[in-house]
Scaffold this motif. Structure first.
Motif, PDB file in Angstrom:
ATOM      1  N   PHE A 118      65.578 -17.059   5.025  1.00  0.00           N
ATOM      2  CA  PHE A 118      64.125 -17.208   4.949  1.00  0.00           C
ATOM      3  C   PHE A 118      63.689 -18.656   4.756  1.00  0.00           C
ATOM      4  O   PHE A 118      62.812 -19.152   5.465  1.00  0.00           O
ATOM      5  CB  PHE A 118      63.575 -16.343   3.813  1.00  0.00           C
ATOM      6  N   ARG A 119      64.301 -19.351   3.808  1.00  0.00           N
ATOM      7  CA  ARG A 119      63.900 -20.735   3.538  1.00  0.00           C
ATOM      8  C   ARG A 119      64.174 -21.634   4.752  1.00  0.00           C
ATOM      9  O   ARG A 119      63.370 -22.501   5.089  1.00  0.00           O
ATOM     10  CB  ARG A 119      64.647 -21.251   2.322  1.00  0.00           C
ATOM     11  N   GLY A 120      65.307 -21.422   5.405  1.00  0.00           N
ATOM     12  CA  GLY A 120      65.621 -22.194   6.605  1.00  0.00           C
ATOM     13  C   GLY A 120      64.646 -21.907   7.733  1.00  0.00           C
ATOM     14  O   GLY A 120      64.274 -22.810   8.495  1.00  0.00           O
ATOM     15  N   LEU A 121      64.221 -20.652   7.851  1.00  0.00           N
ATOM     16  CA  LEU A 121      63.231 -20.305   8.877  1.00  0.00           C
ATOM     17  C   LEU A 121      61.900 -21.006   8.620  1.00  0.00           C
ATOM     18  O   LEU A 121      61.259 -21.501   9.548  1.00  0.00           O
ATOM     19  CB  LEU A 121      63.013 -18.793   8.919  1.00  0.00           C
ATOM     20  N   MET A 122      61.487 -21.023   7.357  1.00  0.00           N
ATOM     21  CA  MET A 122      60.219 -21.675   7.035  1.00  0.00           C
ATOM     22  C   MET A 122      60.287 -23.182   7.305  1.00  0.00           C
ATOM     23  O   MET A 122      59.363 -23.765   7.868  1.00  0.00           O
ATOM     24  CB  MET A 122      59.845 -21.442   5.558  1.00  0.00           C
ATOM     25  N   MET A 123      61.387 -23.806   6.927  1.00  0.00           N
ATOM     26  CA  MET A 123      61.532 -25.244   7.179  1.00  0.00           C
ATOM     27  C   MET A 123      61.589 -25.522   8.689  1.00  0.00           C
ATOM     28  O   MET A 123      61.013 -26.499   9.163  1.00  0.00           O
ATOM     29  CB  MET A 123      62.792 -25.784   6.499  1.00  0.00           C
ATOM     30  N   SER A 124      62.271 -24.653   9.414  1.00  0.00           N
ATOM     31  CA  SER A 124      62.343 -24.802  10.862  1.00  0.00           C
ATOM     32  C   SER A 124      60.956 -24.638  11.489  1.00  0.00           C
ATOM     33  O   SER A 124      60.581 -25.389  12.394  1.00  0.00           O
ATOM     34  CB  SER A 124      63.307 -23.764  11.434  1.00  0.00           C
ATOM     35  N   GLY A 125      60.199 -23.676  11.002  1.00  0.00           N
ATOM     36  CA  GLY A 125      58.852 -23.455  11.523  1.00  0.00           C
ATOM     37  C   GLY A 125      57.916 -24.619  11.243  1.00  0.00           C
ATOM     38  O   GLY A 125      57.157 -25.049  12.104  1.00  0.00           O
ATOM     39  N   ILE A 126      58.009 -25.162  10.029  1.00  0.00           N
ATOM     40  CA  ILE A 126      57.148 -26.290   9.678  1.00  0.00           C
ATOM     41  C   ILE A 126      57.542 -27.534  10.477  1.00  0.00           C
ATOM     42  O   ILE A 126      56.683 -28.227  11.028  1.00  0.00           O
ATOM     43  CB  ILE A 126      57.197 -26.565   8.161  1.00  0.00           C
ATOM     44  N   GLY A 127      58.847 -27.798  10.563  1.00  0.00           N
ATOM     45  CA  GLY A 127      59.304 -28.954  11.335  1.00  0.00           C
ATOM     46  C   GLY A 127      58.966 -28.822  12.808  1.00  0.00           C
ATOM     47  O   GLY A 127      58.492 -29.777  13.447  1.00  0.00           O
ATOM     48  N   GLY A 128      59.200 -27.645  13.378  1.00  0.00           N
ATOM     49  CA  GLY A 128      58.855 -27.414  14.780  1.00  0.00           C
ATOM     50  C   GLY A 128      57.357 -27.506  15.018  1.00  0.00           C
ATOM     51  O   GLY A 128      56.907 -28.054  16.023  1.00  0.00           O
ATOM     52  N   GLY A 129      56.579 -26.974  14.083  1.00  0.00           N
ATOM     53  CA  GLY A 129      55.130 -27.035  14.205  1.00  0.00           C
ATOM     54  C   GLY A 129      54.616 -28.458  14.168  1.00  0.00           C
ATOM     55  O   GLY A 129      53.731 -28.837  14.947  1.00  0.00           O
ATOM     56  N   MET A 130      55.174 -29.266  13.271  1.00  0.00           N
ATOM     57  CA  MET A 130      54.762 -30.675  13.198  1.00  0.00           C
ATOM     58  C   MET A 130      55.118 -31.411  14.494  1.00  0.00           C
ATOM     59  O   MET A 130      54.341 -32.228  14.978  1.00  0.00           O
ATOM     60  CB  MET A 130      55.416 -31.370  12.005  1.00  0.00           C
ATOM     61  N   PHE A 131      56.280 -31.096  15.047  1.00  0.00           N
ATOM     62  CA  PHE A 131      56.670 -31.702  16.326  1.00  0.00           C
ATOM     63  C   PHE A 131      55.694 -31.289  17.428  1.00  0.00           C
ATOM     64  O   PHE A 131      55.264 -32.118  18.236  1.00  0.00           O
ATOM     65  CB  PHE A 131      58.097 -31.300  16.693  1.00  0.00           C
ATOM     66  N   GLY A 132      55.335 -30.011  17.475  1.00  0.00           N
ATOM     67  CA  GLY A 132      54.383 -29.535  18.479  1.00  0.00           C
ATOM     68  C   GLY A 132      53.020 -30.183  18.334  1.00  0.00           C
ATOM     69  O   GLY A 132      52.394 -30.577  19.328  1.00  0.00           O
ATOM     70  N   TRP A 133      52.553 -30.323  17.102  1.00  0.00           N
ATOM     71  CA  TRP A 133      51.263 -30.966  16.861  1.00  0.00           C
ATOM     72  C   TRP A 133      51.307 -32.428  17.278  1.00  0.00           C
ATOM     73  O   TRP A 133      50.377 -32.933  17.906  1.00  0.00           O
ATOM     74  CB  TRP A 133      50.899 -30.833  15.377  1.00  0.00           C
ATOM     75  N   LEU A 134      52.408 -33.109  16.947  1.00  0.00           N
ATOM     76  CA  LEU A 134      52.560 -34.514  17.320  1.00  0.00           C
ATOM     77  C   LEU A 134      52.573 -34.678  18.841  1.00  0.00           C
ATOM     78  O   LEU A 134      51.920 -35.578  19.384  1.00  0.00           O
ATOM     79  CB  LEU A 134      53.841 -35.084  16.718  1.00  0.00           C
ATOM     80  N   MET A 135      53.275 -33.800  19.545  1.00  0.00           N
ATOM     81  CA  MET A 135      53.317 -33.887  21.004  1.00  0.00           C
ATOM     82  C   MET A 135      51.940 -33.596  21.612  1.00  0.00           C
ATOM     83  O   MET A 135      51.562 -34.181  22.626  1.00  0.00           O
ATOM     84  CB  MET A 135      54.355 -32.912  21.579  1.00  0.00           C
ATOM     85  N   TYR A 136      51.174 -32.707  20.984  1.00  0.00           N
ATOM     86  CA  TYR A 136      49.811 -32.456  21.455  1.00  0.00           C
ATOM     87  C   TYR A 136      48.966 -33.716  21.304  1.00  0.00           C
ATOM     88  O   TYR A 136      48.212 -34.087  22.212  1.00  0.00           O
ATOM     89  CB  TYR A 136      49.182 -31.298  20.681  1.00  0.00           C
ATOM     90  N   LYS A 137      49.096 -34.386  20.160  1.00  0.00           N
ATOM     91  CA  LYS A 137      48.328 -35.608  19.937  1.00  0.00           C
ATOM     92  C   LYS A 137      48.727 -36.706  20.922  1.00  0.00           C
ATOM     93  O   LYS A 137      47.872 -37.444  21.417  1.00  0.00           O
ATOM     94  CB  LYS A 137      48.489 -36.103  18.497  1.00  0.00           C
ATOM     95  N   VAL A 138      50.012 -36.814  21.221  1.00  0.00           N
ATOM     96  CA  VAL A 138      50.466 -37.791  22.219  1.00  0.00           C
ATOM     97  C   VAL A 138      49.868 -37.453  23.578  1.00  0.00           C
ATOM     98  O   VAL A 138      49.375 -38.328  24.298  1.00  0.00           O
ATOM     99  CB  VAL A 138      52.011 -37.827  22.289  1.00  0.00           C
ATOM    100  N   GLN A 139      49.865 -36.174  23.926  1.00  0.00           N
ATOM    101  CA  GLN A 139      49.321 -35.747  25.211  1.00  0.00           C
ATOM    102  C   GLN A 139      47.824 -36.059  25.295  1.00  0.00           C
ATOM    103  O   GLN A 139      47.338 -36.564  26.305  1.00  0.00           O
ATOM    104  CB  GLN A 139      49.544 -34.243  25.388  1.00  0.00           C
ATOM    105  N   VAL A 140      47.087 -35.776  24.236  1.00  0.00           N
ATOM    106  CA  VAL A 140      45.642 -36.007  24.252  1.00  0.00           C
ATOM    107  C   VAL A 140      45.320 -37.500  24.286  1.00  0.00           C
ATOM    108  O   VAL A 140      44.462 -37.947  25.051  1.00  0.00           O
ATOM    109  CB  VAL A 140      44.980 -35.336  23.036  1.00  0.00           C
ATOM    110  N   ASN A 141      46.005 -38.286  23.459  1.00  0.00           N
ATOM    111  CA  ASN A 141      45.666 -39.703  23.333  1.00  0.00           C
ATOM    112  C   ASN A 141      46.185 -40.576  24.466  1.00  0.00           C
ATOM    113  O   ASN A 141      45.535 -41.556  24.822  1.00  0.00           O
ATOM    114  CB  ASN A 141      46.177 -40.241  21.999  1.00  0.00           C
ATOM    115  N   PHE A 142      47.332 -40.233  25.016  1.00  0.00           N
ATOM    116  CA  PHE A 142      47.932 -41.124  26.015  1.00  0.00           C
ATOM    117  C   PHE A 142      47.891 -40.579  27.434  1.00  0.00           C
ATOM    118  O   PHE A 142      48.054 -41.330  28.382  1.00  0.00           O
ATOM    119  CB  PHE A 142      49.368 -41.449  25.642  1.00  0.00           C
TER     120      PHE A 142
END
Length: 145
Positions: A118-142
């Motif tokens: 469970f804890r590994g899943l949550m950390m994986s979800g948060i890390g993956g989510g942050m990566f997805g959000w960052l890639m969205y921001k790169v896509q929008v800004n650049f």
């Protein structure tokens, strides 16, 4: 609230989650293959100079297997990510970074579900989510989304 891009034209790919998933799967596979090809090109090798032909054949076979594996992994990730993101976007009826956060978070959680608790899943979800959000921001800004 973000202002819509006046130059953005909707197409059949924007409306169909299946088309998006197919495009992301093919694109992810190609990207994984090319990245693995580059990584294998810069890898240091020990070659048997006495039998160059057999040694070269062995190295190419091993490298091709690595490239296929990397392409498969990128294709799976791209397909799952686009399915999750598209479904969240259709459910929320808003195109923003939160969709990418949820889509990438669910994808990384699904891919680590077999090996993590469970804890590994949550950390994986948060890390993956942050990566997805960052890639969205790169896509929008650049790239001008």
């Amino acid at each position: 609230m973000e202002e819509p891009n006046p130059f953005f034209q909707k197409s059949i790919i924007d409306d169909s989650c299946l088309m998006k998933a197919g495009m992301m799967t093919v694109g992810g596979g190609a990207m994984g293959f090319l990245l693995a090809m580059f990584m294998n090109a810069v890898e240091m090798r020990d070659l048997d100079y006495g039998r160059t032909r057999q040694s070269t054949r062995y190295v190419f076979a091993r490298d091709f297997a690595k490239m296929k594996g990397s392409a498969k992994s990128f294709a799976i990730f791209g397909g799952l990510y686009s399915i999750f993101e598209c479904q969240v976007e259709k459910l929320r009826e808003v195109d923003d970074g939160f969709n990418s956060f949820i889509g990438c978070g669910f994808t990384s959680m699904l891919l680590t579900a077999e090996i993590a608790k469970f804890r590994g899943l949550m950390m994986s979800g948060i890390g993956g989510g942050m990566f997805g959000w960052l890639m969205y921001k790169v896509q929008v800004n650049f790239m001008g989304h």
